[in-house]
Scaffold this motif. Sequence first.
Motif, PDB file in Angstrom:
ATOM      1  N   ALA A 269       0.821  -1.215   0.000  1.00  0.00           N
ATOM      2  CA  ALA A 269       0.000   0.000   0.000  1.00  0.00           C
ATOM      3  C   ALA A 269       0.853   1.262   0.000  1.00  0.00           C
ATOM      4  O   ALA A 269       0.491   2.262  -0.632  1.00  0.00           O
ATOM      5  CB  ALA A 269      -0.938  -0.006   1.199  1.00  0.00           C
TER       6      ALA A 269
ATOM      7  N   ARG B 216      -6.357   0.528  -4.088  1.00  0.00           N
ATOM      8  CA  ARG B 216      -6.259   0.397  -2.639  1.00  0.00           C
ATOM      9  C   ARG B 216      -6.122  -1.077  -2.318  1.00  0.00           C
ATOM     10  O   ARG B 216      -6.443  -1.938  -3.138  1.00  0.00           O
ATOM     11  CB  ARG B 216      -7.457   1.019  -1.938  1.00  0.00           C
ATOM     12  CG  ARG B 216      -8.736   0.272  -2.079  1.00  0.00           C
ATOM     13  CD  ARG B 216      -9.866   0.987  -1.342  1.00  0.00           C
ATOM     14  NE  ARG B 216     -10.771  -0.008  -0.820  1.00  0.00           N
ATOM     15  CZ  ARG B 216     -12.059   0.170  -0.688  1.00  0.00           C
ATOM     16  NH1 ARG B 216     -12.602   1.320  -1.032  1.00  0.00           N
ATOM     17  NH2 ARG B 216     -12.817  -0.768  -0.205  1.00  0.00           N
ATOM     18  N   VAL B 217      -5.638  -1.370  -1.137  1.00  0.00           N
ATOM     19  CA  VAL B 217      -5.480  -2.739  -0.662  1.00  0.00           C
ATOM     20  C   VAL B 217      -6.477  -2.941   0.461  1.00  0.00           C
ATOM     21  O   VAL B 217      -6.527  -2.140   1.400  1.00  0.00           O
ATOM     22  CB  VAL B 217      -4.045  -2.995  -0.135  1.00  0.00           C
ATOM     23  CG1 VAL B 217      -3.917  -4.390   0.421  1.00  0.00           C
ATOM     24  CG2 VAL B 217      -3.023  -2.740  -1.218  1.00  0.00           C
ATOM     25  N   ASP B 218      -7.287  -3.990   0.365  1.00  0.00           N
ATOM     26  CA  ASP B 218      -8.281  -4.300   1.385  1.00  0.00           C
ATOM     27  C   ASP B 218      -8.008  -5.678   1.969  1.00  0.00           C
ATOM     28  O   ASP B 218      -7.549  -6.579   1.267  1.00  0.00           O
ATOM     29  CB  ASP B 218      -9.694  -4.303   0.793  1.00  0.00           C
ATOM     30  CG  ASP B 218     -10.130  -2.941   0.295  1.00  0.00           C
ATOM     31  OD1 ASP B 218      -9.669  -1.930   0.839  1.00  0.00           O
ATOM     32  OD2 ASP B 218     -10.948  -2.900  -0.641  1.00  0.00           O
TER      33      ASP B 218
ATOM     34  N   LEU C 270     -14.927  -6.082   5.626  1.00  0.00           N
ATOM     35  CA  LEU C 270     -13.674  -5.341   5.523  1.00  0.00           C
ATOM     36  C   LEU C 270     -13.104  -5.099   6.916  1.00  0.00           C
ATOM     37  O   LEU C 270     -13.751  -4.497   7.769  1.00  0.00           O
ATOM     38  CB  LEU C 270     -13.926  -3.998   4.817  1.00  0.00           C
ATOM     39  CG  LEU C 270     -12.723  -3.092   4.631  1.00  0.00           C
ATOM     40  CD1 LEU C 270     -11.682  -3.736   3.723  1.00  0.00           C
ATOM     41  CD2 LEU C 270     -13.161  -1.750   4.059  1.00  0.00           C
TER      42      LEU C 270
ATOM     43  N   TRP D   7      -9.534  -4.140   7.228  1.00  0.00           N
ATOM     44  CA  TRP D   7      -8.395  -3.220   7.123  1.00  0.00           C
ATOM     45  C   TRP D   7      -8.309  -2.746   5.686  1.00  0.00           C
ATOM     46  O   TRP D   7      -8.668  -3.463   4.765  1.00  0.00           O
ATOM     47  CB  TRP D   7      -7.119  -3.969   7.508  1.00  0.00           C
ATOM     48  CG  TRP D   7      -5.862  -3.159   7.422  1.00  0.00           C
ATOM     49  CD1 TRP D   7      -5.303  -2.400   8.400  1.00  0.00           C
ATOM     50  CD2 TRP D   7      -4.988  -3.041   6.293  1.00  0.00           C
ATOM     51  NE1 TRP D   7      -4.143  -1.812   7.935  1.00  0.00           N
ATOM     52  CE2 TRP D   7      -3.935  -2.200   6.649  1.00  0.00           C
ATOM     53  CE3 TRP D   7      -5.016  -3.568   5.002  1.00  0.00           C
ATOM     54  CZ2 TRP D   7      -2.912  -1.872   5.778  1.00  0.00           C
ATOM     55  CZ3 TRP D   7      -3.998  -3.236   4.130  1.00  0.00           C
ATOM     56  CH2 TRP D   7      -2.950  -2.406   4.528  1.00  0.00           C
ATOM     57  N   HIS D   8      -7.839  -1.515   5.482  1.00  0.00           N
ATOM     58  CA  HIS D   8      -7.642  -0.978   4.134  1.00  0.00           C
ATOM     59  C   HIS D   8      -6.544   0.071   4.148  1.00  0.00           C
ATOM     60  O   HIS D   8      -6.270   0.695   5.173  1.00  0.00           O
ATOM     61  CB  HIS D   8      -8.934  -0.375   3.579  1.00  0.00           C
ATOM     62  CG  HIS D   8      -9.436   0.770   4.403  1.00  0.00           C
ATOM     63  ND1 HIS D   8     -10.254   0.592   5.485  1.00  0.00           N
ATOM     64  CD2 HIS D   8      -9.215   2.092   4.330  1.00  0.00           C
ATOM     65  CE1 HIS D   8     -10.522   1.759   6.034  1.00  0.00           C
ATOM     66  NE2 HIS D   8      -9.900   2.689   5.352  1.00  0.00           N
ATOM     67  N   SER D   9      -5.916   0.244   2.981  1.00  0.00           N
ATOM     68  CA  SER D   9      -4.894   1.263   2.802  1.00  0.00           C
ATOM     69  C   SER D   9      -4.681   1.414   1.292  1.00  0.00           C
ATOM     70  O   SER D   9      -5.244   0.660   0.513  1.00  0.00           O
ATOM     71  CB  SER D   9      -3.594   0.863   3.502  1.00  0.00           C
ATOM     72  OG  SER D   9      -2.685   1.937   3.494  1.00  0.00           O
ATOM     73  N   GLY D  10      -3.894   2.391   0.891  1.00  0.00           N
ATOM     74  CA  GLY D  10      -3.577   2.549  -0.518  1.00  0.00           C
ATOM     75  C   GLY D  10      -3.531   3.985  -0.965  1.00  0.00           C
ATOM     76  O   GLY D  10      -3.222   4.887  -0.165  1.00  0.00           O
TER      77      GLY D  10
ATOM     78  N   LEU E   5      -8.885   6.266  -1.379  1.00  0.00           N
ATOM     79  CA  LEU E   5      -9.438   6.114  -0.031  1.00  0.00           C
ATOM     80  C   LEU E   5     -10.430   7.230   0.283  1.00  0.00           C
ATOM     81  O   LEU E   5     -11.498   6.982   0.860  1.00  0.00           O
ATOM     82  CB  LEU E   5      -8.315   6.084   1.009  1.00  0.00           C
ATOM     83  CG  LEU E   5      -7.389   4.876   0.938  1.00  0.00           C
ATOM     84  CD1 LEU E   5      -6.244   5.030   1.932  1.00  0.00           C
ATOM     85  CD2 LEU E   5      -8.135   3.582   1.154  1.00  0.00           C
TER      86      LEU E   5
ATOM     87  N   SER F  44     -13.560   6.498  -1.579  1.00  0.00           N
ATOM     88  CA  SER F  44     -14.251   5.377  -0.937  1.00  0.00           C
ATOM     89  C   SER F  44     -15.012   5.837   0.301  1.00  0.00           C
ATOM     90  O   SER F  44     -16.128   5.381   0.554  1.00  0.00           O
ATOM     91  CB  SER F  44     -13.231   4.286  -0.565  1.00  0.00           C
ATOM     92  OG  SER F  44     -12.643   3.737  -1.713  1.00  0.00           O
TER      93      SER F  44
ATOM     94  N   ILE G 181     -15.892   2.695   2.892  1.00  0.00           N
ATOM     95  CA  ILE G 181     -15.052   2.464   4.064  1.00  0.00           C
ATOM     96  C   ILE G 181     -15.365   3.534   5.088  1.00  0.00           C
ATOM     97  O   ILE G 181     -15.899   4.586   4.765  1.00  0.00           O
ATOM     98  CB  ILE G 181     -13.538   2.464   3.722  1.00  0.00           C
ATOM     99  CG1 ILE G 181     -13.131   3.809   3.099  1.00  0.00           C
ATOM    100  CG2 ILE G 181     -13.186   1.293   2.818  1.00  0.00           C
ATOM    101  CD1 ILE G 181     -11.632   3.932   2.861  1.00  0.00           C
TER     102      ILE G 181
END
Length: 132
Positions: A93, A102-104, A112, A114-117, A122, A125, A131
């Motif tokens: 990410a 993004r990375v989920d 879901l 965790w997420h980042s990117g 983001l 989103s 998110i």
Amino acid sequence: MNREQDFLVEFNMVRKKVDMVKREWESFVNTGRLCRDDVISAEVWSSWVRCRNRGLDPYTVPGVALSAEELTGRLQKNKHLMEIAIPFLQTIAENMEGSGFRVDFFDEDLYLLWHSGDRKVLEESEKRSLIH
């Protein structure tokens, strides 16, 4: 070559790979097939196919949110896997700024966790309530 030149060469290689992945993603979403079979790993391809077979639209997420208690339980249940996966996913990410991706990280029930990117992705989103 100096460090800066090495970095630029490596950065350009990563950007080319991201562009190839993006083209394969667009092909898969539109046709259910890949243009090339040497770009996407078998694990990622399998994930895409599972989601497609479940009828999931990658651009529309149902508005299901977990309560704080449910989320805590799911995070606890997946703690060991997250301890292993998140550092690796975070490294990916961190290199995604400007990529449009993004990375989920989802649990087995597709919640879901965790997420980042890419910052812009983001933010979009969050605006679309994908998110929180």
